[in-house]
Design a protein around this motif. Structure first.
Motif, PDB file in Angstrom:
ATOM      1  N   UNK A 157      10.149  19.793   3.221  1.00  0.00           N
ATOM      2  CA  UNK A 157       9.853  19.864   1.694  1.00  0.00           C
ATOM      3  C   UNK A 157       8.898  20.820   1.342  1.00  0.00           C
ATOM      4  N   UNK A 158       7.893  21.198   1.940  1.00  0.00           N
ATOM      5  CA  UNK A 158       7.080  22.240   1.625  1.00  0.00           C
ATOM      6  C   UNK A 158       7.799  23.655   1.932  1.00  0.00           C
ATOM      7  N   UNK A 159       8.175  23.766   2.869  1.00  0.00           N
ATOM      8  CA  UNK A 159       9.034  24.929   3.296  1.00  0.00           C
ATOM      9  C   UNK A 159      10.005  25.357   2.601  1.00  0.00           C
ATOM     10  N   UNK A 160      10.818  24.502   1.886  1.00  0.00           N
ATOM     11  CA  UNK A 160      11.843  24.740   0.965  1.00  0.00           C
ATOM     12  C   UNK A 160      11.490  24.725  -0.515  1.00  0.00           C
ATOM     13  N   UNK A 161      10.165  24.696  -0.808  1.00  0.00           N
ATOM     14  CA  UNK A 161       9.559  24.900  -1.983  1.00  0.00           C
ATOM     15  C   UNK A 161       9.554  23.616  -3.045  1.00  0.00           C
ATOM     16  N   UNK A 162       9.933  22.298  -2.513  1.00  0.00           N
ATOM     17  CA  UNK A 162      10.038  21.183  -3.488  1.00  0.00           C
ATOM     18  C   UNK A 162       8.683  21.001  -3.891  1.00  0.00           C
ATOM     19  N   UNK A 163       7.727  21.256  -3.008  1.00  0.00           N
ATOM     20  CA  UNK A 163       6.124  21.202  -3.528  1.00  0.00           C
ATOM     21  C   UNK A 163       5.474  22.676  -3.579  1.00  0.00           C
ATOM     22  N   UNK A 164       4.339  22.900  -4.367  1.00  0.00           N
ATOM     23  CA  UNK A 164       4.092  24.308  -4.360  1.00  0.00           C
ATOM     24  C   UNK A 164       3.000  24.358  -3.116  1.00  0.00           C
ATOM     25  N   UNK A 165       2.587  23.542  -2.339  1.00  0.00           N
ATOM     26  CA  UNK A 165       1.774  23.527  -1.458  1.00  0.00           C
ATOM     27  C   UNK A 165       1.715  22.564  -0.309  1.00  0.00           C
TER      28      UNK A 165
END
Lengths: 325, 267
Positions: free
Chosen positions: A245-253
């Motif tokens: 989720x973080x790696x694919x940019x769904x969350x900014x951090x």
């Protein structure tokens, strides 16, 4: 007397919780050892304030390097100062938190001291010879590796924050040793901090949440990511997510990312939507009280570590949950 | 101006197959048969950054990897992304290295190749995930280094700006070049190569170096014998729980029962 050092990381002058966790664990590990080490806290800071907080933490000694240049984290300066302190006082063991800072400084120090370093440890123990064994996740947490550093000193390990419980220690009147780092911080480091954007946590940190709702890749690729967040909110739970989720940019951090490379959490209740159960995530949440997973894949590995499962499309289940809650 | 960039690349077991890794119940050794080796995922993002910088400034991208001869396959694959040449440090003496011995060997390889303006690598490998090699390599080389980098900017050849998250803040650091940068997957999106590029990679320079080729190599710092951190063994990490399935004739029923379980547990 052999010394066991724990780096007491400070952020804006406040000692990180990880210090107390590591100290508690180290004291427990050596509780029945024949040879008791001297427990020392090591602080790199902009002034002397953080050392005062450590005075009654239960350590025997405090090593303080206080220089205005050390107020903010600079990897090169922190590495150089900690190395110089270790070269001067020669600790037997040097423990740091596997935090953003510690994970960067520790390998640099180990390279300068030409010693070993076990990464992201989740367990420590002594063998019959009272040699420290360090246990850490390997292959993304699928297996646990057990490590020793038999010949080089200090024995170094980075300890995963949030794994060990912080237990109040008997206060001792710790001896304060001030280390003069002025020459070291004055040297050209080749790296300087140009800006620091403070991240204010508006929500309860996930490590402190009693109920966690987790979004896995399965929820995001099916377009149900926002629904997971909404459900968490409606339930009064905190929201977390997996590495992809973080790696694919769904969350900014990565503030609320759970796993070996993220946070370690132990909520009373964990509910995962579309979480595959990759070892690297499981390693960070396996100690949760009750684990529930919702996944359309009957064979999902996340079900193997769950108390309850729902085998269904997580979008459809979320729609119903949002309707019924 | 032209940039001479090195990307250190690791070949590791495919992380999508980690759940197939097991321990032999008797010998307690790793059983990883049938699991392919791939380019460690984060290293692809280091390659991507190197290629972006090359297209902006011109120059050359060299891949450097330590491992068995079979790593040529993954190095050729990485050349297909657009890197210019590959160096494989391959020798039985280098086997069994921990992060410190690995970083020392990479340092010697980089030194042998004449040095670089920028050394990039994935912050952590998929398998070991210690994230030790970038900082250690920077220390051996005596160069400024930063790990866990989520943002990178370079407007001239003497320095770069790199961004990373620390506790409670996002910090931007200015590093003078040459420098060593450990990148994260969040830094960029990897562009995968086309068939033509993959074919072209077959003709690109491939250099194999053995321990004997590395100058002034301190043999007490390489391989298993040169590794201060030793693995005693592996333990199974089985966190299995007995699982009850929440059933129902449709999703509405399943959700209702799920909600009941959730609200009871939450109390």
């Amino acid at each position: 007397m052999k010394e066991l050092w724990i780096v007491a990381e400070q952020n804006r002058g406040v000692i990180a919780a990880s210090f107390y966790e590591i100290l508690s664990k180290a004291k427990a590990v050596y509780a029945s050892a024949q040879e008791q080490p001297c427990f020392a806290a090591v602080v790199l800071a902009g002034d002397e304030m953080p050392a005062a907080e450590l005075k009654s933490s239960g350590v025997d000694k405090i090593y303080l390097a206080s220089e205005p240049m050390l107020a903010d984290y600079n990897p090169a300066l922190y590495t150089a100062v900690l190395t110089a302190m270790a070269e001067t006082y020669r600790p037997e063991i040097l423990l740091v938190a596997a935090s953003a800072q510690g994970s960067e400084v520790a390998p640099g120090v180990s390279a300068r001291l030409k010693t070993g370093l076990a990464a992201h440890c989740t367990e420590l123990k002594l063998d019959e010879q009272e040699q420290l064994h360090m246990i850490a996740p390997a292959f993304g947490g699928k297996l646990m590796g057990e490590y020793i550093i038999p010949t080089c000193r200090p024995v170094m390990a980075s300890i995963k924050p949030g794994v060990f419980e912080s237990v109040p220690q008997t206060a001792k009147d710790a001896e304060l040793v001030c280390f003069d780092a002025s020459d070291i911080v004055a040297a050209e480091a080749g790296i300087e901090l140009v800006s620091s954007e403070e991240v204010v946590e508006t929500e309860l940190p996930i490590e402190k949440a009693e109920v966690l709702v987790c979004a896995g890749l399965g929820s995001a690729v099916t377009g149900n990511f926002e629904k997971v967040k909404t459900f968490a909110k409606k339930l009064g739970a905190s929201f977390c997510y997996t590495r992809p989720i973080a790696d694919l940019g769904y969350m900014p951090n990565e503030h609320a990312m759970v796993g070996t490379s993220g946070k370690t959490v132990k909520p009373k209740l964990y509910i995962g939507f579309g979480v595959s159960g990759a070892a690297q995530h499981v390693c960070g949440m396996k100690d949760s009280g009750m684990i529930i997973n919702i996944n359309s894949d009957e064979e999902a590995d996340s079900f193997r570590i769950s108390n309850y499962k729902v085998v269904s499309d997580c979008g459809a289940v979320l729609d119903e949950l949002l309707k019924q809650i | 101006m032209a940039l001479n960039i090195a990307v250190c690349m690791k070949v590791a077991p495919d992380p999508d197959k980690y759940n197939q890794i097991s321990l032999d119940p008797v010998t307690k050794t790793l059983v990883r048969s049938g699991i392919d080796s791939v380019i460690s995922g984060t290293d692809l993002h280091a390659i991507e950054l190197a290629l972006q910088l090359k297209s902006k400034f011109g120059g050359k991208v060299t891949l450097i990897s330590m491992g068995p001869d079979s790593n040529e396959k993954q190095l050729r694959e990485a050349l297909g992304y657009g890197c210019d040449e590959a160096v494989l440090l391959s020798d039985r003496k280098l086997g069994g290295a921990d992060a410190l011995a690995t970083s020392y060997t990479l340092y010697k390889g980089i030194e042998k190749m004449g040095g670089y303006d920028l050394v990039l690598l994935g912050n952590a490998s998929d398998d070991g995930s210690t994230a030790h090699v970038p900082s250690q390599l920077g220390e051996w080389l005596g160069l400024p280094h930063l790990t866990d980098v989520i943002g990178f900017e370079m407007s001239e050849e003497s320095f770069c700006l790199a961004k990373k998250e620390v506790e409670g803040a996002v910090n931007t650091y200015r590093l003078s070049l040459p420098a060593v940068i450990g990148v994260t997957k969040r830094l960029n999106t990897v562009r995968h190569p086309n068939v033509m590029a993959i074919f072209a990679a077959k003709k690109k320079p491939f250099i194999k170096l053995t321990a004997a080729d590395l100058e002034n190599l301190d043999e007490s710092r390489i391989g298993l014998a040169g590794s201060p951190t030793q693995a005693v063994g592996y333990l199974d990490a089985d966190f299995h729980r007995d699982c009850v399935e929440i059933t129902g004739k449709d999703d509405a029923e399943k959700a209702a029962e799920l909600l009941r379980v959730v609200l009871t547990a939450k109390k």
